[in-house]
Scaffold this active site. Structure first.
Site, PDB file in Angstrom:
ATOM      1  CG  ASP A   1      -2.043  -0.812   1.226  1.00  0.00           C
ATOM      2  OD1 ASP A   1      -2.749  -0.747   0.220  1.00  0.00           O
ATOM      3  OD2 ASP A   1      -2.278  -1.560   2.192  1.00  0.00           O
TER       4      ASP A   1
HETATM    5  C1  BGC Z   1      -0.307   1.331   6.256  1.00  0.00           C
HETATM    6  C2  BGC Z   1      -0.310   0.032   5.558  1.00  0.00           C
HETATM    7  C3  BGC Z   1      -1.711  -0.382   5.381  1.00  0.00           C
HETATM    8  C4  BGC Z   1      -2.536   0.702   4.723  1.00  0.00           C
HETATM    9  C5  BGC Z   1      -3.965   0.293   4.735  1.00  0.00           C
HETATM   10  C6  BGC Z   1      -1.071   2.328   5.445  1.00  0.00           C
HETATM   11  O1  BGC Z   1      -1.042   3.548   6.044  1.00  0.00           O
HETATM   12  O2  BGC Z   1       0.985   1.734   6.443  1.00  0.00           O
HETATM   13  O3  BGC Z   1       0.388  -0.935   6.273  1.00  0.00           O
HETATM   14  O4  BGC Z   1      -1.739  -1.509   4.569  1.00  0.00           O
HETATM   15  O5  BGC Z   1      -2.386   1.927   5.327  1.00  0.00           O
HETATM   16  O6  BGC Z   1      -4.789   1.053   3.934  1.00  0.00           O
HETATM   17  C1  NOJ Z   2      -1.933  -4.058   5.232  1.00  0.00           C
HETATM   18  C2  NOJ Z   2      -3.066  -4.132   4.274  1.00  0.00           C
HETATM   19  O1  NOJ Z   2      -4.203  -4.618   4.908  1.00  0.00           O
HETATM   20  C3  NOJ Z   2      -2.723  -4.998   3.103  1.00  0.00           C
HETATM   21  O2  NOJ Z   2      -3.762  -4.957   2.175  1.00  0.00           O
HETATM   22  C4  NOJ Z   2      -1.417  -4.591   2.489  1.00  0.00           C
HETATM   23  O3  NOJ Z   2      -1.136  -5.483   1.455  1.00  0.00           O
HETATM   24  C5  NOJ Z   2      -0.310  -4.566   3.504  1.00  0.00           C
HETATM   25  N1  NOJ Z   2      -0.666  -3.726   4.584  1.00  0.00           N
HETATM   26  C6  NOJ Z   2       1.028  -4.108   2.916  1.00  0.00           C
HETATM   27  O4  NOJ Z   2       1.046  -2.755   2.658  1.00  0.00           O
END
Ligand code: BGC
Ligand code: NOJ
Length: 811
Positions: free
Chosen positions: A483
């Site tokens: 993400d």
């Molecule tokens: C976090 C990620 C997460 C994402 C979810 C980000 O701010 O760092 O780990 O997967 O938000 O939308």
């Molecule tokens: C948490 C999110 O839920 C997941 O969708 C994502 O792939 C991981 N963070 C890595 O960023």
């Protein structure tokens, strides 16, 4: 250092001090009614949707931590204590919390009185039962008072903590006999209310928080409890609560039990009211009638345990490694069920109001759950596919209650479409049920534009084919699995305006990770096409897969490992050419597990680079070197301090990808080493460093650049659970469902020894014995099925057959 121990016989984790480094929680509920419960009785309850239908209040980000729960106070003379220690924190003479599968049991004692609380959500009711057992172990008779306490949430948890000008005037309750009814909002369109009841005559109650706690006091010192007397307050607005007072005479040696029920009631439209504004209590009374006696509670509890026993029996291993047995047979599968139910919505680190069901998250959660309850997996696949758009892209999240896509977040995460193929393929391989592929499924929940699920999958595939960048690699969009790789300079922070490139410049950032996914799930899609008799479409898909494979080798290979991506300026990300972030884990794991570069000898090189550059004693880091500067062209990934989260943390989710990739190369020692490093049962001994629950996976462990190297964060709701279960059960122990039947092809460390597996698959129970006389890491030399030699290592599936006895010899 440990704060408890595993009890494998009862499948419990036994916590022996309330002062764990962080709250160590459990989940109650398997279907629609859920509670989070910590080892000090903190937590909250909701029905279906942690945002929209929350029954009780919780205060995230509070000091002291973990405040609000279902508390029971015991007043014994001047001493007031709680069986879970919080909130009074009165020192206990003994304390124990057993988190089990769908239940938690607290047993504590103080001044000769023993209190035991068993909490669970029965299988077929929307309520939580807390059975309190009090025993007077002292030699004198005791006069005790018991006070219960829950604080109601005014249903919409988001509004509940923002909209005070309204909410402080809406609260309404009713008390009848020993039942407190929470009926806030019932007078508008609502058809639901909550109850908190106890199966005995009460000596008082409170429903106003201020009356119960007293001015400027907290739940740690309620005035009513101190005074030994509830005030029989009737809340009107402000903060409604439910508290019962029960005076208990307990002779020396005597035991008494009390059953508390916290329930959610939904009346159909036509029985909403008895008369306007007067709630219809019939259903509440019916529910309560089922939990009036200890025998009834025991029966409901036994049914829950039997349910779990048959579920967990669907995959069991008996090996010489007790930690593998413990994780596979109990905790890993249990966590898979919880992540399936919650997606990323409600934990101690997910507030229940932020993220509902994630598209990619739920598709991946399925992978570790589908063998448990395939019918629920089927329903989930249809729900998820219903949020897809006609061009194959998809809402990134949807709300569990409405099942509608969340338009605040929208779409644009270009890995999402392919995960739908992953989940569907897993379901069809598990069940053989191809009827799901012809089921009509809407786009964006609009039935007027429905198409068979198979067509949804085709659009998933075509979305990637139709969105490629300058290197013929998939466009990344807002981000892919990671993400935080925001390569088109979208702001990662919701609400901030974001910058995009002009049409001539992009956004053209590309993802080698999505390319690896395409190779993997393009092939799985082709197999589904074949199953449906569409050889032409299968051939088309395979041609596209080949083109992607070639593109990866041409522009996705960096010399010693796979490149991660190209940014919007077409500069490499995750390459030797970069100053920081030279190597990323995701494409190494996913390309190799998809088979990319195996025959060319590149796969081995890539995994050796992972070992050399990303490995630590706590697991494999997501990237190296960590970003020490903020890069606008990379986005959120570089916003974290080095070693945390996506900036060089050990992101547990993709450790199993690398472990699986190692099994593709047949390197069992290394595959298992990776499995072991993040596996909770193996790191229980360093709980003071790891800090989160030693029975479940956490999302992240701080990497070597971090100040708190080795410290885990965000326990419970992580795709790590599903992927690790896939890894250990299907690749390391090697029992993989194919369309033709179960394949058994283990890849184990040397010295692992012989082992056996019992696996339910479709109508059959498979008793599989694996022998490894030559102590090899991989390779099957022979297989017998019911005593007869069979070529290869796929046990031919026979419709209707119930028992299979299989012997596999490795060599
Ligand atoms: C976090 C990620 C997460 C994402 C979810 C980000 O701010 O760092 O780990 O997967 O938000 O939308
Ligand atoms: C948490 C999110 O839920 C997941 O969708 C994502 O792939 C991981 N963070 C890595 O960023």
């Amino acid at each position: 250092m440990k704060y408890g121990h595993f009890d494998d016989v009862h499948q419990e984790y036994v916590i022996t001090t309330p002062k764990t480094p962080l709250p160590w929680i459990n989940y109650l509920g398997c279907n629609e009614f859920f509670s989070l419960i910590s080892n000090t009785c903190g937590g909250y309850t909701f029905y279906k949707d942690a945002k929209l239908l929350r029954l009780t209040r919780y205060r995230y980000n509070n000091v002291p931590a973990d405040i609000n729960g279902k508390y029971l106070y015991i007043k014994d003379g001047d001493t007031v204590w709680n069986p879970g220690w919080q909130p009074t924190k009165t020192e206990l003479d003994s304390y124990e919390c057993r988190h089990g599968i769908g239940y938690s049991r607290f047993t504590s004692s103080k001044n000769g009185v023993k209190a035991s609380v068993l909490s669970f959500v029965p299988l077929n009711d929307n309520c939580e039962i807390s059975q309190l057992t009090l025993t007077n172990g002292s030699s004198e008779d005791k006069k005790l008072s018991v006070f219960s306490y829950v604080e109601w949430c005014l249903w919409n948890a988001d509004d509940d903590m923002k909209n005070f000008q309204r909410n402080l005037s809406t609260g309404e309750v009713e008390v009848q006999d020993s039942t407190i009814y929470h009926k806030t909002e019932y007078r508008e369109r609502r058809n639901h209310y909550a109850i908190y009841s106890v199966n005995t005559k009460i000596d008082g109650f409170d429903t106003s928080r201020d009356a119960f706690l007293g001015a400027y006091r907290g739940a740690d010192s309620p005035e009513a409890v101190e005074n030994g007397k509830c005030t029989n307050s009737m809340a009107s607005g402000w903060s409604p609560i439910a508290s019962h007072q029960i005076n208990v005479d307990l002779a020396a040696g005597e035991t008494k039990t009390f059953i508390f029920v916290l329930g959610y009631i939904e009346n159909p439209e036509d029985e909403k009211w008895e008369s306007y504004g007067v709630i219809n209590k019939t259903r509440a009374k019916e529910m309560l009638a089922k939990y009036q006696t200890d025998a009834q509670v025991e029966e409901a509890f036994a049914a829950l345990q039997a349910y779990w026993k048959q579920l967990l029996a669907r995959y069991t291993v008996d090996s010489a490694d007790e930690k593998v047995n413990r994780m596979v047979n109990t905790w890993n599968q249990y966590q898979c069920m919880v992540t399936f139910n919650m997606s990323r919505s409600a934990s101690y680190y997910e507030s229940g109001i932020g993220r509902g069901m994630g598209f990619r998250d739920s598709c991946q959660d399925l992978l570790g759950f589908v063998h448990l309850i395939p019918d629920r997996a089927r329903e989930r696949i249809i729900d998820i596919a219903s949020t897809q758009f006609q061009d194959g892209s998809a809402y990134h999240q949807y709300q569990p209650l409405t099942k509608k896509g969340n338009s605040d977040i929208g779409s644009g995460f270009n890995d999402d479409p392919l995960w739908l193929i992953a989940g569907t393929s897993a379901y069809v391989r598990e069940t053989g049920d191809t009827s799901i592929l012809t089921q009509m499924v809407p786009f964006d929940n609009d039935m007027s534009v429905a198409a068979p699920l198979m067509d949804h999958l085709k659009r998933s595939l075509d979305y990637i084919i139709n969105h490629k960048g300058p290197h013929n690699l998939p466009l990344i969009g807002r981000a892919d699995w990671n993400d935080c790789l925001n390569l088109n300079c979208f702001s990662a922070h919701p609400g901030e305006s974001f910058q995009t490139f002009g049409p001539s410049e992009g956004p053209v950032a590309e993802s080698v990770f999505i390319a690896g996914m395409f190779v993997k799930y393009g092939e799985e899609y082709a197999q589904l096409c074949e199953l449906m008799g569409d050889a032409d479409e299968a051939a088309r898909a395979r041609k596209e897969v080949q083109a992607m494979y070639d593109a990866i080798l041409k522009d996705g290979w960096d010399g010693d490992w796979f490149v991660r991506a190209y940014d919007a300026y077409s500069h490499k990300v995750g390459s030797k050419e970069c100053r920081e972030g030279q190597i990323y884990i995701e494409p190494q794991g996913f390309c190799v597990l998809a088979g990319v570069g195996v025959k060319e000898g590149l796969a081995e090189k890539a995994l050796n680079s992972v070992k050399e550059r990303l490995d630590t004693k706590y697991g494999v880091m997501i990237l190296q070197p960590a970003y020490t500067e903020y890069h606008l062209e990379l986005g959120e990934v570089s916003s974290y301090p080095p070693g945390y989260k996506e900036n060089a943390g050990i992101f547990c989710h993709n450790n199993p990808w690398v472990s699986i990739a190692e099994t593709v190369l047949g390197r069992g020692d290394r595959a298992f080493e990776i499995y072991r490093k993040t596996c909770p049962a193996y790191i229980e001994d360093i709980s003071e460093i790891h800090r989160t629950e030693p029975y479940v996976y956490s999302q992240m462990v701080a990497g070597k650049d971090a100040k708190f190297y080795g410290e885990a964060k965000n326990s419970w709701l992580t795709g790590t659970a599903a992927w690790t279960f896939v890894n250990i059960s299907q690749y390391i122990l090697g029992v993989y469902p194919t369309h033709q039947g179960l394949s058994v092809d283990p890849c184990i460390p040397k010295g692992f020894g012989d082992f056996s597996i019992t696996r339910k698959f479709r109508e059959g129970t498979y008793h599989i014995q694996v022998k490894n006389p030559q102590n090899v890491e991989k390779g099957v030399v022979s297989m017998t099925v019911d005593g007869k030699a069979v070529d290869g290592h796929i046990i031919p599936y026979e419709k209707g057959k119930e028992e299979y006895n299989v012997v596999i010899t490795m060599g």
